[in-house]
Design a protein around this motif. Structure first.
Motif, PDB file in Angstrom:
ATOM      1  N   LEU A   1      17.552  -3.861  10.410  1.00  0.00           N
ATOM      2  CA  LEU A   1      16.590  -3.043  11.128  1.00  0.00           C
ATOM      3  C   LEU A   1      15.172  -3.479  10.771  1.00  0.00           C
ATOM      4  O   LEU A   1      14.905  -3.880   9.638  1.00  0.00           O
ATOM      5  N   LYS A   2      14.267  -3.404  11.723  1.00  0.00           N
ATOM      6  CA  LYS A   2      12.879  -3.783  11.465  1.00  0.00           C
ATOM      7  C   LYS A   2      12.130  -2.619  10.818  1.00  0.00           C
ATOM      8  O   LYS A   2      11.228  -2.019  11.415  1.00  0.00           O
ATOM      9  N   MET A   3      12.507  -2.328   9.579  1.00  0.00           N
ATOM     10  CA  MET A   3      11.911  -1.221   8.837  1.00  0.00           C
ATOM     11  C   MET A   3      10.670  -1.751   8.124  1.00  0.00           C
ATOM     12  O   MET A   3      10.748  -2.353   7.055  1.00  0.00           O
ATOM     13  N   ARG A   4       9.514  -1.553   8.739  1.00  0.00           N
ATOM     14  CA  ARG A   4       8.273  -2.166   8.265  1.00  0.00           C
ATOM     15  C   ARG A   4       7.940  -1.745   6.834  1.00  0.00           C
ATOM     16  O   ARG A   4       7.885  -0.564   6.509  1.00  0.00           O
TER      17      ARG A   4
ATOM     18  N   GLN B   1       3.236  -5.161   2.453  1.00  0.00           N
ATOM     19  CA  GLN B   1       2.524  -5.881   3.507  1.00  0.00           C
ATOM     20  C   GLN B   1       3.051  -7.301   3.674  1.00  0.00           C
ATOM     21  O   GLN B   1       2.743  -7.975   4.650  1.00  0.00           O
ATOM     22  N   LYS B   2       3.839  -7.765   2.701  1.00  0.00           N
ATOM     23  CA  LYS B   2       4.450  -9.089   2.743  1.00  0.00           C
ATOM     24  C   LYS B   2       5.948  -8.955   2.471  1.00  0.00           C
ATOM     25  O   LYS B   2       6.361  -8.181   1.607  1.00  0.00           O
ATOM     26  N   HIS B   3       6.746  -9.718   3.198  1.00  0.00           N
ATOM     27  CA  HIS B   3       8.196  -9.824   2.949  1.00  0.00           C
ATOM     28  C   HIS B   3       8.927  -8.489   3.034  1.00  0.00           C
ATOM     29  O   HIS B   3       9.932  -8.284   2.350  1.00  0.00           O
ATOM     30  N   GLY B   4       8.450  -7.565   3.860  1.00  0.00           N
ATOM     31  CA  GLY B   4       9.178  -6.321   4.082  1.00  0.00           C
ATOM     32  C   GLY B   4      10.444  -6.570   4.886  1.00  0.00           C
ATOM     33  O   GLY B   4      10.683  -7.675   5.405  1.00  0.00           O
TER      34      GLY B   4
ATOM     35  N   ASP C   1       0.858  -1.178   0.000  1.00  0.00           N
ATOM     36  CA  ASP C   1       0.000   0.000   0.000  1.00  0.00           C
ATOM     37  C   ASP C   1       0.896   1.229   0.000  1.00  0.00           C
ATOM     38  O   ASP C   1       2.108   1.125  -0.246  1.00  0.00           O
ATOM     39  N   ASP C   2       0.329   2.389   0.290  1.00  0.00           N
ATOM     40  CA  ASP C   2       1.109   3.630   0.227  1.00  0.00           C
ATOM     41  C   ASP C   2       2.188   3.705   1.299  1.00  0.00           C
ATOM     42  O   ASP C   2       3.052   4.596   1.248  1.00  0.00           O
ATOM     43  N   HIS C   3       2.154   2.824   2.262  1.00  0.00           N
ATOM     44  CA  HIS C   3       3.118   2.875   3.358  1.00  0.00           C
ATOM     45  C   HIS C   3       4.120   1.726   3.320  1.00  0.00           C
ATOM     46  O   HIS C   3       4.852   1.511   4.287  1.00  0.00           O
ATOM     47  N   GLY C   4       4.154   0.997   2.223  1.00  0.00           N
ATOM     48  CA  GLY C   4       5.147  -0.053   2.085  1.00  0.00           C
ATOM     49  C   GLY C   4       4.545  -1.400   1.755  1.00  0.00           C
ATOM     50  O   GLY C   4       3.350  -1.528   1.464  1.00  0.00           O
TER      51      GLY C   4
END
Length: 278
Positions: free
Chosen positions: A262-265, A112-115, A107-110
């Motif tokens: 880093l846990k960069m969602r 949703q899978k495999h980030g 979506d617009d924020h990144g």
């Protein structure tokens, strides 16, 4: 191969693999494999430039009374300096790893899978394949494609054998030009698609290189790349811009590799600070 059928790093770097890697530490030698992150560092064209500026300075906060401090704001792509690619970094025919439709997995924020937040801590057996040293050169020329046979020769020279879950460190010598962005970005040596697939077939968990692109640039065939074969088809993460010069100068070729993404969602990659301990 069915997309998503390959075991990923989370599966391959098992508890047994980690415990075995920890047992490799005997000398206490620690090799810092990271490059710095800074304004003016080499960055691939079109991905945006790293920027850092102060939001607060000690002079400014002193005028306000109370706590005196400084703080900064930075922006830039995670695909610069020493970093790891998330599986979402590359798409093929509109799909990402696992056969997911790219348009439906974000979506617009990144993503949703495999980030990038899904990349596990990398704690395992790191194995150096010093291709430049094996070929007797200071560094491989831009565009040079490393073959399966050259990887095998480098592995034999290291005195090691690949094991399931290994983190492979491929040295071309290219990182020596990192302080000269123009020379560093003029082109890249690297592993070809066939060599990358051979490594994946050995069940390596991560493929790392001292280049900005893992594979040779200019690309021989943009439709047949190591990036697609690894990130989309097989779920093998790629680490780029490692500094392997100090390790190459030593007698150490295998050790405990540690890097914490880093846990960069939702991000397509993350900066990392990798070390190898022997």
């Amino acid at each position: 191969m069915t997309q998503g059928s390959k075991k990923t790093a989370r599966d391959l770097i098992s508890t047994d693999v980690m415990l075995g890697a920890i047992k490799l530490v005997e000398k206490g030698n620690t090799y810092d494999l990271a490059e710095e992150i800074f304004v003016g560092m080499p960055e691939l064209p079109g991905l945006g430039r790293f920027h850092l500026s102060f939001t607060h300075t000690p002079e400014g906060t002193a005028k306000q009374g109370g706590l005196q401090f400084s703080s900064e704001l930075f922006a830039g792509t995670a695909h610069s300096s020493t970093h790891i690619d998330a599986l979402t970094h590359i798409q093929s025919s509109g799909k990402i790893f696992g056969g997911l439709d790219a348009s439906e997995a974000r979506d617009d924020h990144g993503w949703q899978k495999h980030g990038a937040e899904t990349i596990p801590p990398l704690v395992g057996r790191g194995v150096l394949l010093d291709v430049a040293k094996t070929l007797g050169v200071e560094y491989l020329e831009d565009g040079y494609e490393i073959s399966i046979e050259e990887l095998q020769r480098s592995l034999m020279a290291s005195g090691n054998e690949l094991q399931s879950g290994d983190i492979v460190l491929i040295r071309t010598g290219k990182i020596q030009q990192f302080s000269d962005p123009e020379a560093f970005l003029a082109g890249q040596p690297g592993i070809g698609r066939a060599a990358a697939i051979w490594l994946a077939d050995q069940n390596v968990a991560i493929i790392c290189s001292d280049t900005a692109t893992t594979e040779p640039v200019p690309l021989v065939d943009p439709t047949q790349t190591a990036h697609v074969a690894m990130l989309v088809d097989r779920g093998v993460h790629l680490v780029e811009n490692l500094n392997l010069e100090g390790l190459s100068e030593s007698e150490d070729t295998v050790g405990l590799f540690i890097a914490l993404p880093l846990k960069m969602r939702g991000a397509t990659g993350s900066w990392i600070r990798p070390v190898l301990i022997t």
